[in-house]
Write a protein that holds these residues in place. Structure first.
Motif, mmCIF file in Angstrom:
data_model
loop_
_atom_site.group_PDB
_atom_site.id
_atom_site.type_symbol
_atom_site.label_atom_id
_atom_site.label_comp_id
_atom_site.label_asym_id
_atom_site.label_seq_id
_atom_site.Cartn_x
_atom_site.Cartn_y
_atom_site.Cartn_z
ATOM 1 N N UNK A 67 0.745 -1.433 -0.120
ATOM 2 C CA UNK A 67 0.116 -0.011 -0.364
ATOM 3 C C UNK A 67 0.901 1.782 -0.146
ATOM 4 N N UNK A 68 0.654 2.159 -0.675
ATOM 5 C CA UNK A 68 0.842 3.820 -0.581
ATOM 6 C C UNK A 68 1.843 3.836 0.812
ATOM 7 N N UNK A 69 1.389 3.697 1.755
ATOM 8 C CA UNK A 69 2.096 4.056 3.164
ATOM 9 C C UNK A 69 2.982 3.139 3.546
ATOM 10 N N UNK A 70 3.075 2.128 3.204
ATOM 11 C CA UNK A 70 3.939 1.254 3.453
ATOM 12 C C UNK A 70 5.620 1.602 2.849
ATOM 13 N N UNK A 71 5.309 2.735 1.889
ATOM 14 C CA UNK A 71 6.896 3.271 0.840
ATOM 15 C C UNK A 71 7.314 4.409 1.708
ATOM 16 N N UNK A 72 5.922 4.882 2.559
ATOM 17 C CA UNK A 72 7.188 6.328 3.614
ATOM 18 C C UNK A 72 7.798 5.531 3.619
ATOM 19 N N UNK A 73 9.417 6.742 3.974
ATOM 20 C CA UNK A 73 10.520 6.924 4.882
ATOM 21 C C UNK A 73 10.599 6.487 6.300
ATOM 22 N N UNK A 74 11.245 5.222 7.045
ATOM 23 C CA UNK A 74 10.425 4.882 8.332
ATOM 24 C C UNK A 74 12.177 5.823 8.718
ATOM 25 N N UNK A 75 13.001 6.236 7.954
ATOM 26 C CA UNK A 75 14.470 6.675 9.222
ATOM 27 C C UNK A 75 13.510 8.502 9.918
ATOM 28 N N UNK A 76 12.999 8.980 9.324
ATOM 29 C CA UNK A 76 12.148 10.271 9.736
ATOM 30 C C UNK A 76 11.600 9.438 11.558
ATOM 31 N N UNK A 77 11.991 11.452 12.595
ATOM 32 C CA UNK A 77 11.503 10.555 13.829
ATOM 33 C C UNK A 77 9.839 10.557 13.827
ATOM 34 N N UNK A 78 9.523 11.762 12.855
ATOM 35 C CA UNK A 78 7.664 11.175 12.391
ATOM 36 C C UNK A 78 7.641 10.076 12.461
ATOM 37 N N UNK A 79 7.692 9.416 11.496
ATOM 38 C CA UNK A 79 7.494 8.286 10.499
ATOM 39 C C UNK A 79 7.479 7.060 11.803
ATOM 40 N N UNK A 80 8.413 6.833 12.892
ATOM 41 C CA UNK A 80 9.010 5.997 13.525
ATOM 42 C C UNK A 80 7.863 5.944 14.697
ATOM 43 N N UNK A 81 7.491 7.204 15.405
ATOM 44 C CA UNK A 81 7.081 7.571 16.085
ATOM 45 C C UNK A 81 5.540 7.164 15.652
ATOM 46 N N UNK A 82 5.333 7.340 15.089
ATOM 47 C CA UNK A 82 3.201 6.743 14.174
ATOM 48 C C UNK A 82 4.082 5.556 13.887
ATOM 49 N N UNK A 83 4.714 4.794 13.908
ATOM 50 C CA UNK A 83 4.404 3.518 13.556
ATOM 51 C C UNK A 83 4.909 2.699 14.772
ATOM 52 N N UNK A 84 5.361 2.974 16.410
ATOM 53 C CA UNK A 84 4.850 2.588 17.201
ATOM 54 C C UNK A 84 2.998 2.627 17.841
ATOM 55 N N UNK A 85 2.938 3.841 17.257
ATOM 56 C CA UNK A 85 0.845 4.049 17.403
ATOM 57 C C UNK A 85 -0.051 2.828 16.924
ATOM 58 N N UNK A 86 0.785 2.572 15.935
ATOM 59 C CA UNK A 86 0.167 2.007 14.643
ATOM 60 C C UNK A 86 -0.370 -0.010 15.928
ATOM 61 N N UNK A 87 -1.722 -0.129 15.707
ATOM 62 C CA UNK A 87 -2.514 -1.019 16.212
ATOM 63 C C UNK A 87 -1.814 -2.690 15.615
ATOM 64 N N UNK A 88 -1.684 -3.617 16.736
ATOM 65 C CA UNK A 88 -0.378 -4.365 16.428
ATOM 66 C C UNK A 88 -1.269 -5.060 14.951
ATOM 67 N N UNK A 89 -2.889 -4.903 14.535
ATOM 68 C CA UNK A 89 -3.116 -5.820 13.812
ATOM 69 C C UNK A 89 -3.056 -5.196 12.473
#
Length: 124
Positions: free
Chosen positions: A39-61
């Motif tokens: 999906x498009x959001x799978x392509x976001x740069x994980x190196x950015x701090x904001x994306x790393x924090x957002x990934x931690x806020x995702x539901x486990x599923x």
């Protein structure tokens, strides 16, 4: 920070939406990420701090499904193959799940920076 988007401008004008949507759909299909099951959001740069924090806020599923899609696409890339057509991501499935969280995190970080750099002027 997020870049400026023309999407709200285009979506408010039906004639412009009707004209640009076929081109947008073509571009999304030509990009090839849907053929790998991403999906498009799978392509976001994980190196950015904001994306790393957002990934931690995702539901486990959602987090599990994201990791599964990325690992499956990596395996396809190693094998130089695409998924079978029935496993491609359909346009109606390619909905944002991470962008709104990233925008919230970026707003929080901007607010934190503004508060951290604030200084108090003492009046006499």
């Amino acid at each position: 920070m997020s870049a400026y988007s023309l999407a709200p401008f285009v979506l408010r004008r039906p004639w412009l939406t009707k004209m640009l949507m076929p081109m947008a759909d073509w571009y999304a299909n030509a990009a090839g990420y849907r053929k790998l099951g991403l999906r498009y959001d799978d392509l976001l740069e994980e190196e950015r701090e904001s994306v790393q924090i957002a990934l931690k806020r995702l539901s486990p599923k959602e987090a599990y499904e994201r990791v599964y899609r990325i690992r499956r696409s990596t395996q396809c890339s190693y094998q130089h193959k695409l998924l079978p057509r029935d496993q491609w991501t359909k346009p109606e499935e390619d909905t944002p799940y991470l962008r709104r969280i990233v925008e919230e995190v970026e707003a929080e970080l901007a607010e934190k920076d503004a508060l951290d750099s604030m200084y108090v002027v003492k009046k006499h």
